[in-house]
Design an enzyme around this catalytic site. Structure first.
Site, PDB file in Angstrom:
ATOM      1  N   LYS A 160       0.836  -1.210   0.000  1.00 47.54           N
ATOM      2  CA  LYS A 160       0.000   0.000   0.000  1.00 47.54           C
ATOM      3  C   LYS A 160       0.866   1.253   0.000  1.00 47.54           C
ATOM      4  O   LYS A 160       0.618   2.201  -0.742  1.00 47.54           O
ATOM      5  CB  LYS A 160      -0.944  -0.016   1.214  1.00 47.54           C
ATOM      6  CG  LYS A 160      -2.076  -1.039   1.071  1.00 47.54           C
ATOM      7  CD  LYS A 160      -2.855  -1.274   2.359  1.00 47.54           C
ATOM      8  CE  LYS A 160      -3.842  -2.425   2.149  1.00 47.54           C
ATOM      9  NZ  LYS A 160      -4.599  -2.785   3.359  1.00 47.54           N
ATOM     10  N   ASP A 211     -10.739   3.348   3.923  1.00 48.97           N
ATOM     11  CA  ASP A 211     -11.021   1.909   3.892  1.00 48.97           C
ATOM     12  C   ASP A 211     -12.527   1.642   3.757  1.00 48.97           C
ATOM     13  O   ASP A 211     -12.947   0.549   3.397  1.00 48.97           O
ATOM     14  CB  ASP A 211     -10.534   1.263   5.199  1.00 48.97           C
ATOM     15  CG  ASP A 211      -9.403   0.271   4.988  1.00 48.97           C
ATOM     16  OD1 ASP A 211      -9.231  -0.197   3.856  1.00 48.97           O
ATOM     17  OD2 ASP A 211      -8.713  -0.029   5.974  1.00 48.97           O
ATOM     18  N   GLN A 250      -4.487  -1.315   9.586  1.00 47.40           N
ATOM     19  CA  GLN A 250      -4.475  -2.666   9.026  1.00 47.40           C
ATOM     20  C   GLN A 250      -5.096  -3.657  10.012  1.00 47.40           C
ATOM     21  O   GLN A 250      -4.744  -3.680  11.195  1.00 47.40           O
ATOM     22  CB  GLN A 250      -3.028  -3.073   8.679  1.00 47.40           C
ATOM     23  CG  GLN A 250      -2.913  -4.392   7.931  1.00 47.40           C
ATOM     24  CD  GLN A 250      -3.532  -4.370   6.538  1.00 47.40           C
ATOM     25  OE1 GLN A 250      -3.632  -3.327   5.902  1.00 47.40           O
ATOM     26  NE2 GLN A 250      -3.963  -5.525   6.062  1.00 47.40           N
TER      27      GLN A 250
HETATM   28  N1  GUN Z   1      -6.910  -6.633   6.323  1.00 47.34           N
HETATM   29  C1  GUN Z   1      -7.217  -7.383   5.249  1.00 47.34           C
HETATM   30  N2  GUN Z   1      -7.740  -6.616   4.262  1.00 47.34           N
HETATM   31  C2  GUN Z   1      -7.766  -5.347   4.735  1.00 47.34           C
HETATM   32  C3  GUN Z   1      -8.172  -4.105   4.185  1.00 47.34           C
HETATM   33  O1  GUN Z   1      -8.653  -4.000   3.052  1.00 47.34           O
HETATM   34  N3  GUN Z   1      -8.025  -3.021   4.994  1.00 47.34           N
HETATM   35  C4  GUN Z   1      -7.512  -3.124   6.240  1.00 47.34           C
HETATM   36  N4  GUN Z   1      -7.427  -1.997   6.966  1.00 47.34           N
HETATM   37  N5  GUN Z   1      -7.125  -4.257   6.788  1.00 47.34           N
HETATM   38  C5  GUN Z   1      -7.246  -5.363   6.030  1.00 47.34           C
END
Ligand code: GUN
Length: 284
Positions: free
Chosen positions: A53, A120, A97
């Site tokens: 990311k 998100d 995350q």
């Molecule tokens: N953990 C697995 N997929 C995601 C996501 O798309 N966003 C976040 N914040 N955590 C995750």
């Protein structure tokens, strides 16, 4: 029939090129889009996602920060950090995350994010906006799936879309997005009876369960569009989805691969949400 591939890498590349342009325009107005990523603990899969990311942000010219905390951080310390980011004018998107350690209440953490920075799309106000068909941040994975359907000019109106999985971050928002496009939507999950009977009626199947070979050739109507959100490992340790790709490719009309399908699109839509947020910030 041999299914046509919907290539998430290619589609991401073209969307990210457009985002790079928009970010450059924004910079001429004195604003660089900024994403703050927070990671707690040392979950190896999360570490990979988070690095990807941050790298993607750099590639499109965004500012990004990565704060990593030990597994032992308290919920209050985490909340205090999010409060700082909520008030930081360089930051237009905040991503925590998941999963978080058990001693931290994930809901409380997510709800502490300023909804205007919830790129998100996990905050209850983002979920509410999606439910009501109002503007707001859409969760990145189902948003990416919708973009993939868009890329093949697929008209969902009146089609039967079957979503496998009922999670808050994929299955439920996916169903709402398909419904918004006037598909007839069925959500299936671990307690669903006669799964095959249902998937065989589907024009579109989105698999988001996390179980390899969940969807096999005998469960797919010829010509159906199959979108694979799964991220699993096969016996050789290679990344694979929820769909038996070789078998299903023989009957489906379109199919997304793993890797190179939904995965890159999830990050692309995170970038899109962050840029949208920065552009809105300028108008506030
Ligand atoms: N953990 C697995 N997929 C995601 C996501 O798309 N966003 C976040 N914040 N955590 C995750």
């Amino acid at each position: 029939m041999t299914a046509q591939l919907i290539n998430g890498n290619e589609l991401s590349k073209s969307i990210r090129a457009a985002l790079t342009q928009r970010a450059a325009t924004l910079k001429t107005k004195g604003l660089t889009p900024g994403l703050a990523v927070i990671m707690v603990g040392e979950n190896p899969a999360s570490q990979v996602y988070v690095r990807n990311k941050v790298k993607a942000c750099e590639e499109v010219g965004f500012f990004s920060s990565l704060d990593t905390y030990p597994q032992t951080i308290s919920e209050n310390e985490l909340l205090a950090h999010i409060r700082l980011l909520n008030g930081d004018p360089k930051i237009h998107g905040i991503l925590v995350q998941l999963p978080l350690p058990n001693h931290i209440n994930s809901t409380r953490v997510i709800e502490s994010i300023d909804p205007l920075k919830d790129v998100d799309g996990f905050h209850i106000s983002s979920a509410g906006a999606l439910l009501k068909g109002m503007p707001g941040f859409w969760p990145c994975t189902p948003y990416g799936c919708m973009k993939m359907l868009d890329s093949i000019d697929y008209d969902l109106k009146g089609k039967h879309a079957v979503v496998l999985g009922r999670s808050d971050i994929v299955g439920k928002p996916m169903a709402l997005m398909l419904l918004e496009q006037k598909a007839t939507v069925t959500i299936c999950h671990s307690s669903t009876l006669n799964l095959k009977e249902i998937t065989l009626q589907a024009d579109v199947i989105v698999c988001a369960v996390g179980k390899r070979n969940l969807l096999t050739k005998d469960m797919v109507k010829p010509g159906a569009v199959v979108i694979d959100v799964g991220m699993n490992r096969d016996d050789q340790g290679r990344l694979c989805g929820d769909v038996d790709f070789p078998g299903v490719s023989e009957v489906a009309g379109f199919i997304t691969p793993v890797p190179g399908g939904v995965g890159p699109m999830t990050i692309t839509m995170l970038l899109q949400n962050t840029l949208d947020s920065a552009e809105k910030y300028l108008c506030r």
